[in-house]
Design an enzyme around this catalytic site. Structure first.
Site, short mmCIF file in Angstrom:
data_model
loop_
_atom_site.label_atom_id
_atom_site.label_comp_id
_atom_site.label_asym_id
_atom_site.label_seq_id
_atom_site.Cartn_x
_atom_site.Cartn_y
_atom_site.Cartn_z
N ASN A 153 0.85 -1.19 0.00
CA ASN A 153 0.00 0.00 0.00
C ASN A 153 0.88 1.24 0.00
O ASN A 153 1.77 1.37 0.84
CB ASN A 153 -0.89 0.03 1.25
CG ASN A 153 -1.94 1.12 1.16
OD1 ASN A 153 -2.89 1.00 0.39
ND2 ASN A 153 -1.75 2.19 1.91
N GLU A 154 0.67 2.09 -0.96
CA GLU A 154 1.43 3.34 -1.05
C GLU A 154 2.91 3.13 -0.74
O GLU A 154 3.48 3.78 0.16
CB GLU A 154 0.81 4.41 -0.17
CG GLU A 154 -0.56 4.83 -0.65
CD GLU A 154 -1.09 6.08 0.02
OE1 GLU A 154 -0.62 6.45 1.10
OE2 GLU A 154 -1.99 6.71 -0.57
N CYS A 159 15.65 2.92 2.93
CA CYS A 159 16.28 2.34 4.11
C CYS A 159 17.79 2.45 3.96
O CYS A 159 18.32 2.27 2.87
CB CYS A 159 15.86 0.87 4.24
SG CYS A 159 16.64 0.04 5.62
N CYS A 161 20.11 0.77 6.09
CA CYS A 161 20.77 -0.21 6.97
C CYS A 161 22.01 -0.80 6.29
O CYS A 161 22.25 -0.56 5.11
CB CYS A 161 19.79 -1.31 7.37
SG CYS A 161 19.47 -2.48 6.04
N CYS A 164 21.30 -2.66 3.15
CA CYS A 164 21.05 -1.77 2.01
C CYS A 164 22.35 -1.14 1.52
O CYS A 164 22.55 -0.98 0.31
CB CYS A 164 20.04 -0.68 2.40
SG CYS A 164 18.36 -1.35 2.53
N GLU A 312 -8.17 5.15 -4.22
CA GLU A 312 -8.70 5.76 -3.00
C GLU A 312 -9.08 7.21 -3.26
O GLU A 312 -8.38 7.92 -3.98
CB GLU A 312 -7.64 5.81 -1.89
CG GLU A 312 -7.22 4.50 -1.31
CD GLU A 312 -6.15 4.68 -0.22
OE1 GLU A 312 -6.07 5.78 0.37
OE2 GLU A 312 -5.40 3.73 0.02
C1 GLA Z 1 -3.60 6.70 2.25
C2 GLA Z 1 -3.55 5.23 2.62
C3 GLA Z 1 -4.77 4.77 3.35
C4 GLA Z 1 -5.27 5.80 4.31
C5 GLA Z 1 -5.50 7.09 3.57
C6 GLA Z 1 -6.08 8.18 4.44
O1 GLA Z 1 -4.00 6.95 1.00
O2 GLA Z 1 -3.30 4.40 1.54
O3 GLA Z 1 -4.44 3.58 4.01
O4 GLA Z 1 -4.34 5.98 5.32
O5 GLA Z 1 -4.28 7.55 3.10
O6 GLA Z 1 -6.35 9.33 3.67
ZN ZN Z 2 17.68 -1.79 4.71
#
Ligand code: GLA
Ligand code: ZN
Length: 687
Positions: A153-154, A159, A161, A164, A312
């Protein structure tokens, strides 16, 4: 047809759904399905951040609850976009294997917490991700209800470390072969920063090295590469189980902690999360929020040359803007239609149900804590769903653009890092918007490409500040022009090579000086309160007499190019009559060079005149009233859909070049179509 549309030939109307937070109350989960149907939701994104529920103890997989949810949804006509859980990890993992946690540029390892807090190099983390993804794939990759993989997700961040660092050094060895070469390309004799052993190389840090620009750039490239490799590791078990299920991940508008374009070869469909700060103006004009978000939609649409998903957006408000204003009545419909207009094949929300605790408890959702469906927001979501249900024919519809703007992530990094000629903001993104905005306002479709993408098929190519030249980009720009294209180059172009070393000799380098017929003499950056004047001396099309310019003015000499405008100034660096705008015939095409960061009106006048001459037409041959935008998509079989959006609190009307029919109401309009305040219409040709 994009693969996801083939799997589900409908517009997706969905939301993030976290049933794992509600397992203690099965009645809520039962209700959810009924309420989703009422809201015309046809898909949900499941499993995002659900790792602790899926693998509560190491190697103990609990997938039954997820199977039950997916089955129940499917039996009720709701499909699943199934996420891999790598965006956040269970506490047991962080405790047992600290290497999975991210280390900052300060070389301090993070504690367990938050999200996106992982090392993408860690073999343990990759193995754990692979193992859970293998479990998910074995169980669900052939489930008829699962239509799309949502990877992590997003994805974002970096990193530093030891793992890396070692991987970075290996990546550099592969790229440069010898230290001698690396030292040369990074110009490390400067300040005695020469490396005598690969192990001396460290990622950039404010505690250490930040001045070696080649290092900074290569580090970001390495982060992009490593993120893509991490991503590849995620999708391998999914694709092995069923290659037919497409893969996406959700981008964040204009985010550039790594180069999104490096993920494109691994994606079947692009998706993004859109959170403009609606209602932040004093006059109620939402134009500038729309400008930003439509531009990012156009970027996503151009990335794979096909529709994207709006993974989203909030049904009402966020919880993280400075002030979290809810979308006013009608805004959800308007902002949904503009996404469709710019190439979306879905409207999805964060999120279905507001969480009861923790940092997102006040984020907007379809179902709030009140747990009622008789709310304004629920009604608005539901009516967006009803609208989408009628739009099957729009699925997969394309946008045909004859104009493109080149906007490039690596170039943006290099400009920002350069130290001079302005350290206050060089305005790369701002200049991009000076090109985008007039085309957008006129309803002229435009693609947005990066420097590696093929731009040979366009008629007009706008190239704001292409400071860094890599690969054969310059040659492709020259060929594009030679073969009859019209290109607009600007100040601050062709100054450094792909490793951020300045070109020796005349610039714009790599032949672009010849394409433009100009040569850079001096740069004259200005403070924000300082301005120069550009005076038009002769143009082949109507322009104003003069324009203001600021930020960055270049003194150039015309070397064969025709001078269309000159500076009118007291500056001793930019004496009167030095060229400011030029035009050069190159091969069968034409190159314009804009030497000064001119005001909006200049770009609008230049671009709209050029578009007209080049036959680059707006989607509707009409002058749109201020505050109204227009866009169009062509469905399979050639059927056209037009979209009109009113971003103001006033009633507007648009003169029509031909009769159009409101797709939703069926009503036809002969000459004029009215748009209510914040109104939007989807239109087709009237018979
Ligand atoms: C992001 C995330 C979601 C949520 C929204 C809130 O886009 O992907 O999980 O946290 O922000 O706006
Ligand atoms: Zn790392």
């Amino acid at each position: 047809m994009p693969k996801y549309a083939a799997l589900l030939p409908h517009m997706l109307h969905g939301c993030d759904y976290n049933p794992e937070q509600w397992m203690y109350d099965p009645a809520i989960l039962r209700q959810d399905i009924e309420h989703m149907k009422e809201a015309h939701i046809n898909c949900v994104s499941l499993g995002i951040f659900a790792w602790a529920a899926l693998e509560p103890k190491e190697g103990e997989y609990h997938l039954d609850w997820l199977a039950e949810v997916i089955d129940n949804l499917y039996q009720n006509g709701i499909y699943t976009v199934l996420a891999t859980p790598s965006g956040a990890r269970p506490a047991w993992m962080a405790k047992k294997y600290p290497e999975v946690l991210r280390t900052g540029a300060d070389r301090v390892r993070a504690l367990m917490g938050g999200r996106h807090n992982h090392c993408y190099t860690s073999p343990v983390y990759r193995e754990k991700v692979r193992a859970i993804n293998t479990q998910l794939a074995a169980r669900f990759a052939k489930h008829p209800g699962v239509i799309l993989w949502h990877i992590s997700n997003e994805i974002q961040g970096e990193c530093h470390c030891e793992l890396c660092q070692a991987a970075f050094r290996a990546w550099l060895r592969e790229k440069y072969g010898t230290l001698e070469k690396l030292n040369h390309e990074w110009w490390t004799m400067f300040w005695s920063h020469t490396y005598s052993d690969w192990d001396e190389i460290e990622s950039p840090s404010w505690r250490g090295e930040t001045n070696v620009h080649g290092l900074n750039l290569d580090w970001k490239r390495f982060v992009s590469h490593q993120t893509a490799e991490f991503f590849r590791n995620e999708i391998e078990p999914l694709k092995a189980a069923n290659p037919a299920i497409p893969v996406t991940t959700n981008f964040m508008g204009f985010h550039d902690s790594f180069d999104y374009y490096k993920l494109l070869p691994l994606l079947d469909v692009v998706s993004w999360d859109s959170y403009p700060t609606w209602h932040n103006s004093t006059d109620g004009n939402e134009m500038y929020n729309a400008l930003w978000s439509d531009a990012y939609s156009d970027i996503c649409r151009s990335m794979l040359g096909k529709p994207f998903l709006l993974m989203e957006n909030t049904p009402s408000q966020t919880n993280w803007h400075e002030v979290c204003r809810p979308k006013h009545p009608g805004i959800l419909r308007l902002t949904s239609i503009t996404k469709l207009a710019h190439g979306a094949d879905s409207i999805q929300y964060f999120q279905w149900r507001q969480s009861r605790g923790c940092s997102e408890k006040f984020h907007g959702a379809v179902m709030t804590h009140a747990n009622r469906t008789d709310t304004r927001v629920f009604r608005e979501v539901s009516s967006v769903g009803t609208m989408l249900e009628k739009l099957d024919r729009l699925c997969g519809a394309k946008t045909k653009a004859k104009a493109a703007i080149l906007f490039d992530t690596e170039n943006g990094w290099a400009i920002r890092d350069a130290k001079g000629p302005r350290n206050q903001d060089m305005g790369y993104q701002e200049l991009f918007f000076r090109f985008y905005e007039p085309l957008w306002k006129a309803g002229i479709p435009v693609d947005i490409v990066n420097a590696d993408m093929d731009f040979s098929g366009y008629h007009l190519l706008c190239v704001p500040m292409l400071y860094l030249l890599r690969g054969d980009t310059a040659k492709r720009i020259a060929d594009f022009t030679k073969q009859g294209g019209t290109v607009i180059l600007t100040m601050h172009t062709g100054l450094v090579n792909e490793n951020d070393l300045c070109y020796m000799g005349d610039t714009p380098a790599e032949g672009l000086a010849e394409v433009a017929g100009v040569r850079l003499l001096e740069m004259d950056p200005l403070y924000d309160n300082q301005h120069e004047t550009m005076r038009i001396t002769r143009t082949p099309f109507p322009m104003a007499e003069s324009y203001r310019c600021g930020k960055l003015c270049e003194r150039i000499s015309a070397e064969g190019a025709e001078v269309l405008a000159v500076y009118e100034t007291d500056s001793p660096v930019l004496p009167d009559n030095m060229p400011c705008l030029t035009k050069n015939e190159f091969g069968r095409g034409t190159a314009y060079y804009v030497a000064a960061f001119a005001e909006h009106r200049f770009f609008s006048d230049l671009l709209l005149s050029l578009a007209e001459r080049l036959g680059i037409a707006p989607v509707l041959d009409t002058t749109l009233p201020e505050g109204v935008t227009a866009s169009a998509r062509m469905a399979e079989g050639g059927e056209m859909f037009w979209f009109l959006m009113n971003w103001t609190a006033e009633q507007k009307s648009v003169n029509l070049p031909f009769p159009l029919r409101d797709f939703e109401s069926g009503r036809s309009y002969q000459n004029v179509i009215p748009l209510a305040p914040y109104g939007a219409k989807i239109l087709v040709k009237a018979e």
